[in-house]
Motif scaffolding. Sequence first.
Motif, PDB file in Angstrom:
ATOM      1  N   VAL A   1       0.837  -1.204   0.000  1.00 45.28           N
ATOM      2  CA  VAL A   1       0.000   0.000   0.000  1.00 45.28           C
ATOM      3  C   VAL A   1       0.872   1.255   0.000  1.00 45.28           C
ATOM      4  N   SER A   2       0.355   2.283  -0.631  1.00 46.70           N
ATOM      5  CA  SER A   2       1.059   3.574  -0.635  1.00 46.70           C
ATOM      6  C   SER A   2       0.650   4.380   0.592  1.00 46.70           C
ATOM      7  N   ASN A   3       1.385   5.474   0.836  1.00 47.76           N
ATOM      8  CA  ASN A   3       1.104   6.279   2.025  1.00 47.76           C
ATOM      9  C   ASN A   3      -0.159   7.119   1.893  1.00 47.76           C
ATOM     10  N   ARG A   4      -0.856   7.010   0.771  1.00 49.71           N
ATOM     11  CA  ARG A   4      -2.135   7.712   0.662  1.00 49.71           C
ATOM     12  C   ARG A   4      -3.246   6.982   1.417  1.00 49.71           C
TER      13      ARG A   4
ATOM     14  N   SER B   1       5.335  -1.519   1.524  1.00 49.20           N
ATOM     15  CA  SER B   1       4.919  -0.248   0.945  1.00 49.20           C
ATOM     16  C   SER B   1       4.896  -0.334  -0.575  1.00 49.20           C
ATOM     17  N   SER B   2       4.127   0.555  -1.165  1.00 47.62           N
ATOM     18  CA  SER B   2       4.006   0.641  -2.616  1.00 47.62           C
ATOM     19  C   SER B   2       4.226   2.094  -3.015  1.00 47.62           C
ATOM     20  N   THR B   3       4.853   2.303  -4.170  1.00 49.67           N
ATOM     21  CA  THR B   3       5.075   3.677  -4.620  1.00 49.67           C
ATOM     22  C   THR B   3       3.786   4.336  -5.070  1.00 49.67           C
ATOM     23  N   LYS B   4       2.819   3.525  -5.477  1.00 44.20           N
ATOM     24  CA  LYS B   4       1.499   4.068  -5.791  1.00 44.20           C
ATOM     25  C   LYS B   4       0.466   2.955  -5.730  1.00 44.20           C
TER      26      LYS B   4
END
Length: 347
Positions: free
Chosen positions: A104-107, A138-141
């Motif tokens: 998942v991204s930090n959004r 984590s994911s970049t998007k």
Amino acid sequence: MLEDKNQNKTSLAELGEFGLIDHITNYFKVEQPSTIKGVGDDAAVLAASEQQTLVTTDLLVEGVHFDLSYMPLKHLGYKSVMVNLSDVYAMNGTAAQITVSIAVSNRFPLEAIEELYAGIQLACDTYKIDLVGGDTTSSTKGILISVTAIGKANKEDIVFRDTAKETDLIVVSGDLGAAYLGLQVLEREKQVFKVNPNNQPDLDNYTYLIERQLKPEARKDIAGLLKELEVQPTSMIDISDGLSSELFHICTQSKVGCKIYEDKLPLDPQVISACEEFELDSTMVALSGGEDYELLFTVPIGDFDKIKGNPNFSIIGHITEKTQGLQLITRANQEIELKAQGWNSIQ
């Protein structure tokens, strides 16, 4: 849809990976006696048995397999489990455990991940399966979800794709095409929303179609129904990529041909009316729509009397010799060559 307008949302960074795992798995309970150790150690521990083990994995990627502008995260969690359970049931097996890995991204705040796992937990509770592991990163998007399902079956009960025989009847459970049309409705409303964000869609006429797209159900019941009828399928596959694609898999791997009949394809009334509205051919939708998660299987012709008239099944054709190819017999009694035109994730 996921723009953070509430500054009180909890950042995933506040918990860290292990804190997140503990938080989202805290309410999962163990249902299966074969689960010795689930989440919380270096590996799950599953009891061995005399049955054979079935393992299947699917990866769902935002923007490829789902659109969060109309896919609620709870529904996404539920659906990600169904996609995998369906493969176990397509082997005539029983699902017992799953692992879930997400990037998942930090959004995404913690509350969004809680929604996703609420759907996963609902699937586990409904289908009596255990969450026994996974990973978070984590994911970049965007968001990626990988689910692995583990099941069991007696060796003599397992059904493969490559064992259909000439003269076998071709049978499907449920009805076809509704999930594809549910997607068309949602995509249309998304475009309307872009033009007029204040517009409130009226979806009352599409409830079944949308449910089939957003909250499909894997056919756990079929194995039991067939056993009650004393029917052993000769081949089986789930309808995830479209009926024509799944027929192509069975026929190619079994080295046979087939004939299916247009007037035998099972269609819900909402499918027929939505096809008229969208000016789509209902047969094309049934053949190529995908994501129905019904089961397509073949049975010996001698089992015709056991299957006919059963409301759970439709006999749509029969297996032929390989040289006859894959044919659709139209309502006008014309033969048309079938082509695999369902979903292809590699574009």
